[in-house]
Motif scaffolding. Structure first.
Motif, mmCIF file in Angstrom:
data_model
loop_
_atom_site.group_PDB
_atom_site.id
_atom_site.type_symbol
_atom_site.label_atom_id
_atom_site.label_comp_id
_atom_site.label_asym_id
_atom_site.label_seq_id
_atom_site.Cartn_x
_atom_site.Cartn_y
_atom_site.Cartn_z
ATOM 1 N N UNK A 38 21.975 -43.774 115.143
ATOM 2 C CA UNK A 38 20.817 -43.720 116.043
ATOM 3 C C UNK A 38 21.100 -44.353 117.405
ATOM 4 N N UNK A 39 22.308 -44.863 117.592
ATOM 5 C CA UNK A 39 22.609 -45.568 118.834
ATOM 6 C C UNK A 39 22.881 -44.636 120.015
ATOM 7 N N UNK A 40 23.062 -43.339 119.757
ATOM 8 C CA UNK A 40 23.506 -42.430 120.801
ATOM 9 C C UNK A 40 22.358 -41.564 121.319
ATOM 10 N N UNK A 41 22.416 -41.234 122.607
ATOM 11 C CA UNK A 41 21.415 -40.357 123.214
ATOM 12 C C UNK A 41 21.702 -38.889 122.883
ATOM 13 N N UNK A 42 22.969 -38.526 122.914
ATOM 14 C CA UNK A 42 23.363 -37.140 122.661
ATOM 15 C C UNK A 42 24.837 -37.099 122.299
ATOM 16 N N UNK A 43 25.205 -36.113 121.478
ATOM 17 C CA UNK A 43 26.602 -35.911 121.099
ATOM 18 C C UNK A 43 26.939 -34.447 121.362
ATOM 19 N N UNK A 44 27.968 -34.210 122.173
ATOM 20 C CA UNK A 44 28.285 -32.849 122.607
ATOM 21 C C UNK A 44 29.711 -32.486 122.200
ATOM 22 N N UNK A 45 29.877 -31.517 121.282
ATOM 23 C CA UNK A 45 31.224 -31.053 120.929
ATOM 24 C C UNK A 45 31.730 -30.042 121.947
ATOM 25 N N UNK A 46 33.029 -30.067 122.226
ATOM 26 C CA UNK A 46 33.653 -29.086 123.113
ATOM 27 C C UNK A 46 34.888 -28.520 122.413
ATOM 28 N N UNK A 47 35.714 -27.786 123.162
ATOM 29 C CA UNK A 47 36.902 -27.177 122.562
ATOM 30 C C UNK A 47 37.819 -28.209 121.911
ATOM 31 N N UNK A 48 38.078 -29.317 122.608
ATOM 32 C CA UNK A 48 39.085 -30.266 122.127
ATOM 33 C C UNK A 48 38.592 -31.711 122.089
ATOM 34 N N UNK A 49 37.302 -31.926 122.282
ATOM 35 C CA UNK A 49 36.799 -33.298 122.343
ATOM 36 C C UNK A 49 35.342 -33.362 121.906
ATOM 37 N N UNK A 50 34.880 -34.594 121.703
ATOM 38 C CA UNK A 50 33.466 -34.867 121.450
ATOM 39 C C UNK A 50 33.027 -35.907 122.473
ATOM 40 N N UNK A 51 31.938 -35.632 123.179
ATOM 41 C CA UNK A 51 31.423 -36.583 124.164
ATOM 42 C C UNK A 51 30.149 -37.226 123.634
ATOM 43 N N UNK A 52 30.122 -38.548 123.671
ATOM 44 C CA UNK A 52 28.985 -39.320 123.171
ATOM 45 C C UNK A 52 28.257 -39.933 124.368
ATOM 46 N N UNK A 53 26.977 -39.606 124.515
ATOM 47 C CA UNK A 53 26.164 -40.146 125.605
ATOM 48 C C UNK A 53 25.295 -41.287 125.083
ATOM 49 N N UNK A 54 25.143 -42.329 125.901
ATOM 50 C CA UNK A 54 24.333 -43.479 125.512
ATOM 51 C C UNK A 54 23.535 -43.981 126.715
ATOM 52 N N UNK A 55 22.594 -44.884 126.453
ATOM 53 C CA UNK A 55 21.753 -45.453 127.509
ATOM 54 C C UNK A 55 22.429 -46.704 128.070
ATOM 55 N N UNK A 56 22.941 -46.650 129.296
ATOM 56 C CA UNK A 56 23.686 -47.800 129.841
ATOM 57 C C UNK A 56 22.792 -48.994 130.180
ATOM 58 N N UNK A 57 21.470 -48.787 130.179
ATOM 59 C CA UNK A 57 20.549 -49.886 130.473
ATOM 60 C C UNK A 57 20.263 -50.748 129.247
ATOM 61 N N UNK A 58 20.570 -50.206 128.068
ATOM 62 C CA UNK A 58 20.316 -50.983 126.850
ATOM 63 C C UNK A 58 21.574 -51.217 126.021
ATOM 64 N N UNK A 59 22.676 -50.510 126.367
ATOM 65 C CA UNK A 59 23.915 -50.648 125.610
ATOM 66 C C UNK A 59 25.105 -50.654 126.562
ATOM 67 N N UNK A 60 26.131 -51.369 126.194
ATOM 68 C CA UNK A 60 27.340 -51.402 127.019
ATOM 69 C C UNK A 60 28.397 -50.471 126.425
ATOM 70 N N UNK A 61 29.383 -50.176 127.233
ATOM 71 C CA UNK A 61 30.499 -49.346 126.772
ATOM 72 C C UNK A 61 31.170 -49.970 125.550
ATOM 73 N N UNK A 62 31.437 -51.278 125.610
ATOM 74 C CA UNK A 62 32.123 -51.948 124.501
ATOM 75 C C UNK A 62 31.302 -51.895 123.217
ATOM 76 N N UNK A 63 29.976 -52.046 123.337
ATOM 77 C CA UNK A 63 29.119 -51.990 122.148
ATOM 78 C C UNK A 63 29.166 -50.605 121.506
ATOM 79 N N UNK A 64 29.060 -49.575 122.331
ATOM 80 C CA UNK A 64 29.079 -48.210 121.805
ATOM 81 C C UNK A 64 30.448 -47.872 121.223
#
Length: 225
Positions: A38-64
């Motif tokens: 539940x920590x992620x805003x959105x998860x987007x699959x692509x051809x060769x990767x998965x991108x995870x979006x999060x809220x930078x105002x409530x979570x840091x890069x290191x936490x995610x």
């Protein structure tokens, strides 16, 4: 796998560097594992990767990143792929709705009947969505149909147009500019405003094209009006 920041609100998980079903199976595993969090805003699959979006105002890069690392630590033992949805999409392969049909046949030294047979035979896999809302990038196009995209895109492509560009085939969900070779058109709408998400096709779905006549196409289009 390699993780790196993507802007200030996303992390890109690189799974591979080539477009293959083996890479995509790993992407599916990772996508479905992360979707349980539940920590992620959105998860987007692509051809060769998965991108995870999060809220930078409530979570840091290191936490995610820690959450992702912890979740994917179980990856080797996981197979979280649900049942694949298969869609049968009717397509009219007639010059009236397919301005590039004969040119693609000429380029690849095929008859119209051969092109239709080659295009409707495979079951296509939806690797990802992009370019336009609901536009699915499909894998599985026969090599005999590979055709370079137009060097100069058209300013107007009808919604439902089925095209080929290089080794890919796809369907324009809305009217837009585009450079793909249009070989047919479907009466099926790819946008579903009353559903969530509001699109017919999703990543990891499969598609089977079915040839219909111009009369059938017009009947189905008129029935939607």
């Amino acid at each position: 796998m390699r993780m790196q920041p993507l802007g200030d609100s996303a992390i890109r998980i690189e799974v591979g560097q080539t477009i293959t079903m083996q890479t995509n199976r790993r992407i599916q595993d990772i996508y479905h594992l992360l979707k349980q969090r539940r920590e992620f805003e959105e998860i987007v699959p692509t051809y060769t990767a998965v991108t995870v979006y999060y809220n930078p105002f409530s979570q840091t890069y290191d936490e995610i990143k820690r959450v992702i690392d912890m979740t994917l630590s179980t990856y080797k033992h996981a197979r979280h792929i649900p049942h694949t949805r298969v869609h049968t999409i009717p397509v009219c392969y007639e010059e009236t709705v397919a301005p590039d049909l004969l040119a693609v046949c000429e380029t690849n030294k095929l008859t119209v009947e051969e092109l239709i047979n080659l295009h409707t035979k495979p079951v296509y896999f939806v690797y990802m969505l992009g370019f336009l809302p609901g536009f699915a990038y499909l894998g599985g196009l026969h090599k005999k149909l590979h055709t370079p995209r137009h060097s100069k895109p058209r300013s107007f492509i009808e919604a439902g147009s089925v095209g080929i560009a290089g080794g890919q085939t796809g369907i324009y969900p809305v009217t837009s500019p585009g450079g793909w070779n249009i070989i047919g058109r479907t009466p099926t709408s790819l946008l579903k405003s009353d559903e969530h998400p509001p699109v017919l096709l999703r990543a990891f779905d499969c598609i089977k094209f079915r040839s219909i006549s111009l009369a059938q196409f017009e009947r189905e289009v008129n029935s939607h009006d």
